[in-house]
Design an enzyme around this catalytic site. Sequence first.
Site, mmCIF file in Angstrom:
data_model
loop_
_atom_site.group_PDB
_atom_site.id
_atom_site.type_symbol
_atom_site.label_atom_id
_atom_site.label_comp_id
_atom_site.label_asym_id
_atom_site.label_seq_id
_atom_site.Cartn_x
_atom_site.Cartn_y
_atom_site.Cartn_z
ATOM 1 N N GLU A 125 4.664 40.309 -6.959
ATOM 2 C CA GLU A 125 3.348 40.034 -7.541
ATOM 3 C C GLU A 125 2.536 41.324 -7.666
ATOM 4 O O GLU A 125 2.526 42.147 -6.747
ATOM 5 C CB GLU A 125 2.599 39.046 -6.642
ATOM 6 C CG GLU A 125 1.161 38.785 -7.050
ATOM 7 C CD GLU A 125 0.396 38.037 -5.971
ATOM 8 O OE1 GLU A 125 0.347 36.799 -6.053
ATOM 9 O OE2 GLU A 125 -0.139 38.689 -5.047
ATOM 10 N N LYS B 1 2.446 24.877 -3.300
ATOM 11 C CA LYS B 1 1.203 24.205 -2.895
ATOM 12 C C LYS B 1 1.392 22.691 -2.993
ATOM 13 O O LYS B 1 0.810 22.009 -3.834
ATOM 14 C CB LYS B 1 0.039 24.680 -3.767
ATOM 15 C CG LYS B 1 -0.262 26.161 -3.584
ATOM 16 C CD LYS B 1 -1.366 26.631 -4.515
ATOM 17 C CE LYS B 1 -1.626 28.118 -4.341
ATOM 18 N NZ LYS B 1 -2.660 28.634 -5.266
ATOM 19 N N LYS C 140 4.324 39.287 -2.221
ATOM 20 C CA LYS C 140 2.958 39.187 -2.712
ATOM 21 C C LYS C 140 2.135 40.332 -2.133
ATOM 22 O O LYS C 140 2.651 41.216 -1.443
ATOM 23 C CB LYS C 140 2.399 37.814 -2.365
ATOM 24 C CG LYS C 140 3.306 36.671 -2.854
ATOM 25 C CD LYS C 140 2.648 35.336 -2.805
ATOM 26 C CE LYS C 140 1.937 35.064 -4.107
ATOM 27 N NZ LYS C 140 1.424 33.680 -4.214
ATOM 28 N N ARG D 58 0.817 -1.215 0.000
ATOM 29 C CA ARG D 58 0.000 0.000 0.000
ATOM 30 C C ARG D 58 0.847 1.259 0.000
ATOM 31 O O ARG D 58 0.553 2.228 -0.721
ATOM 32 C CB ARG D 58 -0.927 -0.015 1.214
ATOM 33 C CG ARG D 58 -1.954 1.107 1.251
ATOM 34 C CD ARG D 58 -3.024 0.908 0.209
ATOM 35 N NE ARG D 58 -2.728 1.573 -1.067
ATOM 36 C CZ ARG D 58 -3.205 1.164 -2.230
ATOM 37 N NH1 ARG D 58 -3.972 0.093 -2.307
ATOM 38 N NH2 ARG D 58 -2.911 1.801 -3.338
#
Length: 293
Positions: free
Chosen positions: A200, A133, A165, A98
């Site tokens: 950004e 991410k 950002k 698994r």
Amino acid sequence: MITTQIVDDVVSRALAEDAPWGDVTSELLIPAEARVEATLDAREPGRFSGGALFAAAMRLADPRIQTALLVADGEAFAAGQVLARVSGPARGVLRAERVALNLTQRMCGIATLTAQYVAAVAHTSVRLVDTRKTTPGLRALERAAVRDGGGHNHRFSLSDAVLAKDNHLAVLAAQHGGDVTEALRSVRARMSHTTHLEVEVDRLDQIEPVLAAGVDTIMLDNFSLDDLRAGVAQVAGRALVEASGGVSLATVAAIAETGVDVISVGALTHSVRALDLGLDVGFEVATSSTPTP
């Protein structure tokens, strides 16, 4: 390249999670002397990644298990193709199964999806990159799968580059009376000369104040196609242009055709579907009819 140390650490933790006090099913049902041969089979076509993880799961479950990888990382494969063969003690193979599949299926899923994005923009010169991410604890592996799919990596961590950002800029500008250019120049003055500076923006009117600070890359976040084209023209080679936000297989080609240098795609790792692979026992040698505890 992912190191053996990274691979063994991830696989060891996964095996311990899956069988913290042993595999009670196999220990009660399967004779200790039983050996099996099994194949890793593709249920659908894709791009291979994670061979080292598959082999490590088998080796760490039982060092006596032998694994032969038949497909290299980054290689395309067809549905029904045999990707690897294993042989060894049945209990060890069943314990590893698994974990080996979970990791390899995810890696192949990322590599396969990345290859589809890369193919969609192959007629342009754009560089397709991933984002942060990623699954916590699996970033190095998932980033390797992106490379196996033909993509590239963005910064690996918060330690690798300055990427200001919208929230960073809001705080920074407040400290400099709203003057974004001066705020970014102050940052540049305190940075190492080897550190990359990316900023950004989400509107065309933010581009000039950012460029005036001498940034290396400007990220155009969630821009329309028309605004991306206008942004590329406005930057005019003074910095690399990255497009981000709203990128999908349906939109990536049109985004690439606007002339941006880089497209970052969070979907490569944050919402990818694991590829369908299976471990099939094809031959078993039963050495005893009585399970040994």
